[in-house]
Design an enzyme around this catalytic site. Structure first.
Site, PDB file in Angstrom:
ATOM      1  N   SER A  49       0.918  -1.148   0.067  1.00 21.07           N
ATOM      2  CA  SER A  49       0.127  -0.150   0.156  1.00 21.07           C
ATOM      3  C   SER A  49       0.911   1.282   0.078  1.00 21.07           C
ATOM      4  O   SER A  49       1.972   0.989   0.036  1.00 21.07           O
ATOM      5  CB  SER A  49      -1.037  -0.007   1.163  1.00 21.07           C
ATOM      6  OG  SER A  49      -0.054   0.105   2.296  1.00 21.07           O
ATOM      7  N   LYS A  50       0.031   2.293  -0.104  1.00 17.48           N
ATOM      8  CA  LYS A  50       0.917   3.608  -0.162  1.00 17.48           C
ATOM      9  C   LYS A  50       2.324   3.966   0.906  1.00 17.48           C
ATOM     10  O   LYS A  50       3.145   4.260   0.555  1.00 17.48           O
ATOM     11  CB  LYS A  50       0.052   4.935   0.048  1.00 17.48           C
ATOM     12  CG  LYS A  50      -1.209   5.012  -1.274  1.00 17.48           C
ATOM     13  CD  LYS A  50      -1.444   6.473  -1.138  1.00 17.48           C
ATOM     14  CE  LYS A  50      -2.330   6.721  -2.100  1.00 17.48           C
ATOM     15  NZ  LYS A  50      -3.729   6.297  -2.020  1.00 17.48           N
ATOM     16  N   ARG A  51       2.033   3.350   2.018  1.00 20.34           N
ATOM     17  CA  ARG A  51       2.905   3.662   3.262  1.00 20.34           C
ATOM     18  C   ARG A  51       4.231   2.888   2.776  1.00 20.34           C
ATOM     19  O   ARG A  51       5.387   3.239   3.310  1.00 20.34           O
ATOM     20  CB  ARG A  51       2.465   3.198   4.583  1.00 20.34           C
ATOM     21  CG  ARG A  51       2.534   1.910   4.825  1.00 20.34           C
ATOM     22  CD  ARG A  51       2.250   1.575   6.162  1.00 20.34           C
ATOM     23  NE  ARG A  51       2.408  -0.057   6.387  1.00 20.34           N
ATOM     24  CZ  ARG A  51       1.283  -0.668   6.492  1.00 20.34           C
ATOM     25  NH1 ARG A  51      -0.074  -0.096   6.269  1.00 20.34           N
ATOM     26  NH2 ARG A  51       1.031  -1.946   6.791  1.00 20.34           N
TER      27      ARG A  51
END
Length: 495
Positions: free
Chosen positions: A261-263
């Site tokens: 995911s984005k993180r």
RNA sequence: GGCCCUAUGGUCAAGCGGUCAAGACGCCGCCCUCUCAAGGCGGAAUCAGGAGUUCGAUUCUCCUUAGGGUCACCA
């Protein structure tokens, strides 16, 4: 297993923003499952969640698929025999199916408010309570009760009646046989109170109506697949083949992993392109996240993948996204680029460094093509061609080259005059000149090469050596930089 | 927590009862060399643990452990 029917797969993204790498990989496998068997690959936009729509993301989907070479046979832009291919345009299709199930006693109206559902959820944090979420409060309402509530415009959803006992089994093409107890299954919502179908419901209806034979998706759907099957069964429809894909994971800061995911950094296709990765490298790398061709080939075009793809080559365990390996793929693709294409690709960078217009940018490109892994490394690598950086004379000391500041100064001073009178500024001419100097002085080549390269670049390393740099920079600029080095060295040594 | 899934080096992975357990990335060394790359050669590093089944288990079964996924009027 022989399929009499032509294989039809579908990519069904929601237009909620960027094209996530996981989605792209799913699209790729859907494409490959179909194309490897001469089947059809369909694009369908699932926009039943009005709240999460993001302007322009449908275009992102089109563009990305086109960029990586995943052409669809049917879709919103090109039509096909099973349209429309945007769920919001199919809105009226779903409700009748839901009501049909109500009529047949397989689904029911539910008037429960969100407040009630929320409190239900909070209350059942108790471990040993029923697992199946919703408590089926409205499952057995009397028909007169239902009618009065509908008449008084109470909002409702339609839920499917799940069997209260028994279990549901299905076979997945990669994970094999999977069984789930029916009492684990919630009475799922089919139609939302706004009249839109839920994702699950619309998915099943559309897949059936569009004649999808293979449902290819991430393994996060594995545990909800029985719900889909119960729906197919309620309608008496044929259940498609399931192909669940292993998840793509990202490495967390603490060393653990979780769904990418984005993180985890750049996880959108556009993000990666912006970071200097080539489209071909990206699609090639993610193809290998969860699939391995029988012959273990690594560098592959989408075309190659089509001929090598087999469902049996899909693995079950999750794969961690490795930026190092992506970089390697990228550098391979960069090296394989025709010279002209590479020049064009980094043209802006080259021009920004060639303000004088005197530099041989083609040769600069040639020098850096084997030295970068990401396009974004280019500016830093070539900036010295334009502006000689401030540097320390310590750079002139190099053990392996057997150079010191004193020796560097000596040789630079000695060679400068004859360099200035060198007329032929070609690579071979410069090369021969320097080599003969070393020969004459009975020194190692490096003892003259290193000081010059250092003077010209002001850096501990540079793309190209002394000869290339002199050639690219031209005579006057080379001489200017050497003169500067002489002054610097002179100042430092006499201090 | 319930349920489901997974388990070969740090990472991607081949293997599908008998192998000195492939290959790639990354890492280390050597060679090449006017720096750095590229290229060539070599090296370290893996079957989570325990019971079975079997003449023989990385491979089949079970348990344990670890990791992941999922439990929405989101997709």
């Amino acid at each position: 297993m022989i399929h009499p029917k032509q294989i039809r797969t579908r990519f069904a993204p929601s237009p909620t923003g960027m094209m996530h790498i996981g989605n792209l990989r799913t699209a790729l496998y859907e494409f490959l499952v179909a194309r490897s068997e001469n089947g059809k690959f369909i694009l369908r936009i699932e926009d039943t969640d009005r709240g999460r729509l993001v302007e322009g993301s449908v275009d992102v989907i089109f563009r990305t698929l086109k960029d990586v070479g995943l052409s669809h046979d049917e879709g919103p832009d090109i039509g096909g025999g099973f349209g429309p291919y945007i769920q919001s345009m199919r809105k009226d299709i779903y409700a009748p199916y839901a009501h049909q199930l109500v009529k047949e006693g397989k689904a029911y109206y539910c008037f429960c408010t969100r407040e009630r559902l929320d409190s239900l959820r909070n209350a059942s944090s108790d471990p040993d309570i029923s697992n199946a979420g919703y408590d089926r409060h409205c499952r057995n309402l009397t028909s007169s009760d239902i009618q009065t509530r509908i008449d008084s415009c109470e909002p409702f959803v339609i839920r499917q009646k799940m069997p209260l006992s028994g279990h549901t089994t299905f076979t997945d093409a990669v994970f094999g046989e999977i069984t789930v107890d029916n009492n684990e299954l919630e009475d799922q919502i089919l139609l939302k109170s706004d009249g839109f179908p839920t994702y699950n419901f619309a998915n099943v209806i559309d897949d059936h109506l569009m004649d999808i034979t293979h449902v290819v998706r991430g393994s996060e759907y594995l545990s909800s697949t029985p719900k889909y099957n119960l729906l197919y069964e309620a309608f008496g429809w044929e259940i498609p083949e399931y192909v669940h894909l292993p998840l793509i994971m990202g490495r967390n800061e603490d060393g653990s992993v979780s769904k990418l995911s984005k993180r985890h950094g750049a996880t959108g296709f556009d993000d990666l392109v912006r970071d200097g990765y080539l489209k071909e490298a990206i699609i090639n790398y993610i193809a290998l996240l969860g699939w391995c061709p029988a012959d273990n080939t690594e560098i592959m075009s989408v075309r190659d993948m089509i001929s090598k793809f087999r469902i049996s080559g899909i693995s079950k365990s999750p794969a961690v996204f490795d930026y190092d390996k992506l970089r390697w793929f990228n550098s391979e693709y960069i090296k394989a680029l025709p010279h002209e294409d590479f020049c064009e690709m980094i043209r802006n960078y080259l021009e920004s460094v060639n303000t004088s217009g005197a530099l041989n940018t083609s040769m600069i490109a040639e020098l850096i093509q084997t030295r970068i892994s990401q396009l974004t490394e280019v500016p830093e690598m070539i900036s010295f061609f334009r502006d000689l950086p401030e540097y320390s004379t310590d750079l002139f000391e190099h053990k392996k080259m057997k150079t010191t500041q004193q020796l560097s100064l000596l040789h630079l001073q000695e060679i400068l005059p004859s360099l200035e009178s060198l007329n032929d500024w070609s690579l071979t001419s410069i090369h021969d000149f320097l080599i003969s100097y070393a020969l004459k002085k009975e020194i190692k080549n490096g003892q003259i090469m290193w000081p010059i390269r250092t003077a010209l670049s002001g850096q501990p390393s540079s793309p190209g050596g002394a000869v290339e740099l002199m050639h690219i920079l031209g005579k006057s600029e080379s001489v200017r930089r050497i003169e500067k080095a002489i002054i610097l060295l002179d100042n430092t040594i006499t201090e």
